[in-house]
Write a protein that holds these residues in place. Structure first.
Motif, PDB file in Angstrom:
ATOM      1  N   LYS A  56      29.170  19.704  74.542  1.00  0.00           N
ATOM      2  CA  LYS A  56      30.143  20.491  73.637  1.00  0.00           C
ATOM      3  C   LYS A  56      30.468  19.200  72.763  1.00  0.00           C
ATOM      4  O   LYS A  56      30.712  19.538  71.485  1.00  0.00           O
ATOM      5  N   LYS A  57      30.872  18.155  73.210  1.00  0.00           N
ATOM      6  CA  LYS A  57      31.188  17.195  71.854  1.00  0.00           C
ATOM      7  C   LYS A  57      29.952  16.937  71.030  1.00  0.00           C
ATOM      8  O   LYS A  57      29.735  15.875  69.381  1.00  0.00           O
ATOM      9  N   PHE A  58      27.945  17.479  71.327  1.00  0.00           N
ATOM     10  CA  PHE A  58      27.448  17.183  70.955  1.00  0.00           C
ATOM     11  C   PHE A  58      27.371  18.327  69.880  1.00  0.00           C
ATOM     12  O   PHE A  58      26.342  18.453  69.288  1.00  0.00           O
ATOM     13  N   ARG A  59      27.753  19.360  70.219  1.00  0.00           N
ATOM     14  CA  ARG A  59      27.531  20.668  69.451  1.00  0.00           C
ATOM     15  C   ARG A  59      27.828  20.874  68.381  1.00  0.00           C
ATOM     16  O   ARG A  59      28.812  20.358  67.465  1.00  0.00           O
ATOM     17  N   ARG A  60      27.560  21.699  67.407  1.00  0.00           N
ATOM     18  CA  ARG A  60      27.732  21.361  65.960  1.00  0.00           C
ATOM     19  C   ARG A  60      29.251  22.468  65.885  1.00  0.00           C
ATOM     20  O   ARG A  60      29.346  23.356  66.306  1.00  0.00           O
ATOM     21  N   THR A  61      30.447  22.021  64.873  1.00  0.00           N
ATOM     22  CA  THR A  61      31.442  22.654  65.218  1.00  0.00           C
ATOM     23  C   THR A  61      31.298  24.403  63.594  1.00  0.00           C
ATOM     24  O   THR A  61      30.203  24.082  62.835  1.00  0.00           O
ATOM     25  N   ALA A  62      31.710  25.141  63.632  1.00  0.00           N
ATOM     26  CA  ALA A  62      31.673  25.801  62.484  1.00  0.00           C
ATOM     27  C   ALA A  62      32.187  25.623  61.270  1.00  0.00           C
ATOM     28  O   ALA A  62      31.199  26.133  60.323  1.00  0.00           O
ATOM     29  N   LYS A  63      32.923  24.856  61.141  1.00  0.00           N
ATOM     30  CA  LYS A  63      33.123  24.119  60.085  1.00  0.00           C
ATOM     31  C   LYS A  63      31.663  23.717  59.913  1.00  0.00           C
ATOM     32  O   LYS A  63      31.259  23.213  57.916  1.00  0.00           O
ATOM     33  N   ARG A  64      30.748  22.826  59.921  1.00  0.00           N
ATOM     34  CA  ARG A  64      30.229  22.136  59.741  1.00  0.00           C
ATOM     35  C   ARG A  64      28.832  22.856  59.817  1.00  0.00           C
ATOM     36  O   ARG A  64      27.458  23.062  58.804  1.00  0.00           O
ATOM     37  N   MET A  65      28.984  24.144  60.159  1.00  0.00           N
ATOM     38  CA  MET A  65      27.227  25.208  60.156  1.00  0.00           C
ATOM     39  C   MET A  65      27.731  25.406  58.526  1.00  0.00           C
ATOM     40  O   MET A  65      26.200  26.029  58.198  1.00  0.00           O
ATOM     41  N   TYR A  66      29.458  25.979  58.211  1.00  0.00           N
ATOM     42  CA  TYR A  66      29.575  26.704  57.193  1.00  0.00           C
ATOM     43  C   TYR A  66      28.883  25.824  55.803  1.00  0.00           C
ATOM     44  O   TYR A  66      28.342  25.910  54.704  1.00  0.00           O
ATOM     45  N   GLU A  67      29.776  24.119  56.285  1.00  0.00           N
ATOM     46  CA  GLU A  67      28.553  23.183  55.397  1.00  0.00           C
ATOM     47  C   GLU A  67      26.918  23.836  55.183  1.00  0.00           C
ATOM     48  O   GLU A  67      26.649  23.232  53.870  1.00  0.00           O
ATOM     49  N   VAL A  68      26.463  23.295  56.586  1.00  0.00           N
ATOM     50  CA  VAL A  68      24.340  23.465  56.414  1.00  0.00           C
ATOM     51  C   VAL A  68      24.672  24.784  54.997  1.00  0.00           C
ATOM     52  O   VAL A  68      23.547  24.918  54.478  1.00  0.00           O
ATOM     53  N   TYR A  88      21.558  26.339  52.463  1.00  0.00           N
ATOM     54  CA  TYR A  88      20.159  27.794  51.725  1.00  0.00           C
ATOM     55  C   TYR A  88      21.440  28.358  50.978  1.00  0.00           C
ATOM     56  O   TYR A  88      21.554  29.693  50.943  1.00  0.00           O
ATOM     57  N   ALA A  89      22.569  27.693  49.439  1.00  0.00           N
ATOM     58  CA  ALA A  89      22.983  28.614  48.870  1.00  0.00           C
ATOM     59  C   ALA A  89      24.248  29.684  49.468  1.00  0.00           C
ATOM     60  O   ALA A  89      23.730  30.259  48.783  1.00  0.00           O
ATOM     61  N   PHE A  90      24.397  29.333  50.534  1.00  0.00           N
ATOM     62  CA  PHE A  90      25.690  30.355  51.113  1.00  0.00           C
ATOM     63  C   PHE A  90      26.827  30.498  49.849  1.00  0.00           C
ATOM     64  O   PHE A  90      27.311  29.509  49.543  1.00  0.00           O
ATOM     65  N   LYS A  91      27.029  31.756  49.482  1.00  0.00           N
ATOM     66  CA  LYS A  91      28.025  31.671  49.333  1.00  0.00           C
ATOM     67  C   LYS A  91      29.377  32.546  49.610  1.00  0.00           C
ATOM     68  O   LYS A  91      30.364  32.669  48.662  1.00  0.00           O
ATOM     69  N   GLY A  92      29.112  33.089  50.731  1.00  0.00           N
ATOM     70  CA  GLY A  92      30.273  33.783  51.313  1.00  0.00           C
ATOM     71  C   GLY A  92      31.399  32.581  51.747  1.00  0.00           C
ATOM     72  O   GLY A  92      31.204  31.199  51.419  1.00  0.00           O
ATOM     73  N   SER A  93      32.488  32.415  52.315  1.00  0.00           N
ATOM     74  CA  SER A  93      33.050  32.249  53.111  1.00  0.00           C
ATOM     75  C   SER A  93      33.346  31.695  53.524  1.00  0.00           C
ATOM     76  O   SER A  93      32.894  31.663  54.764  1.00  0.00           O
ATOM     77  N   ASP A  94      34.117  30.656  54.016  1.00  0.00           N
ATOM     78  CA  ASP A  94      33.611  29.785  55.315  1.00  0.00           C
ATOM     79  C   ASP A  94      34.801  30.541  56.780  1.00  0.00           C
ATOM     80  O   ASP A  94      34.474  30.063  58.282  1.00  0.00           O
TER      81      ASP A  94
END
Length: 227
Positions: free
Chosen positions: A78-90, A95-101
């Motif tokens: 678990k401590k090495f998994r991406r957080t949803a926040k980090r996924m959003y930032e990447v 990927y020029a994502f335009k949606g919301s976090d």
């Protein structure tokens, strides 16, 4: 908007009797511009709006990317998994994502629950019998050249005796997976009677509805070599 009777009154007074727009507007208590609009209107057919063409939903292009990340992280601690926040930032950065976090967080949470349920339903019972083993990849911090770095490792454990072996590798791919197994088999001088693989992508291509596993071609050939 005026009623049809009022519109007919305007057209009768203005076009047939020649009454001034301001006079008609005063009687109807409306704007003279409204009187002018209906007095001079030629087409009274209902206005048709062009059909709206909805663009692709903002999440559709990135869902496969998120699914792949969630699948990869599910095999890590678990401590090495991406957080949803980090996924959003990447997604935003790469990927020029335009949606919301928030949209990303909701999707990731839903997919994690779905994946956990699928794995639980497909899980095979592990019996602690002599000669059986379990193989899995993990990640852990190691001290190398005076620096702490995180590296993947392949581990084979024997539930009956609680013994285990592990091999550190630079990556979690099929080459490291099969090379690690080969070294471990050589070290113990044989191959366990039965081995449980925790749906490793290097070994399992797909989990079928009946609980069977479709193996990758490379691992299928590896298995045939040791039969």
């Amino acid at each position: 908007m005026l009623a049809m009777a009022e519109i007919n009154y305007i057209r009768h007074e203005a076009n047939r009797k020649g009454s001034a727009y301001t006079e008609i507007a005063k009687k109807l208590e409306c704007d003279p511009r409204t009187v002018k609009k209906y007095a001079e209107m030629e087409d009274f057919s209902p206005e048709t709006k062009p059909p709206q063409v909805r663009g692709a939903r903002v999440m559709d292009p990135v869902k496969p990317i998120l699914d792949a990340w969630i699948q990869e992280d599910f095999q890590k601690k678990k401590k090495f998994r991406r957080t949803a926040k980090r996924m959003y930032e990447v997604l935003v950065e790469d990927y020029a994502f335009k949606g919301s976090d928030r949209t990303v967080r909701n999707y990731v949470a839903k997919q994690k629950i779905k994946l956990a349920e699928e794995v639980e339903q497909a899980a095979l019972p592990l019996e602690a019998k002599p000669g059986t083993a379990q193989v899995d990849f993990g990640e852990a911090p190691f001290l190398h050249d005076g620096k702490q770095i995180v590296l993947p490792y392949l581990v084979i454990s024997f539930p009956f005796s609680n013994a285990f072996l592990f091999q550190v590798f630079p990556a979690q791919n099929k080459e490291c997976f099969m090379e690690g197994l080969k070294r471990m088999f050589h070290y113990i001088g044989g191959v366990p009677k039965a081995i449980r693989f925790d749906n490793l992508s290097a070994a399992v291509k797909k989990v079928l509805p009946n609980g069977e596993r479709e193996l990758t071609e490379a691992f299928q050939n590896f298995v045939l070599h040791y039969e």
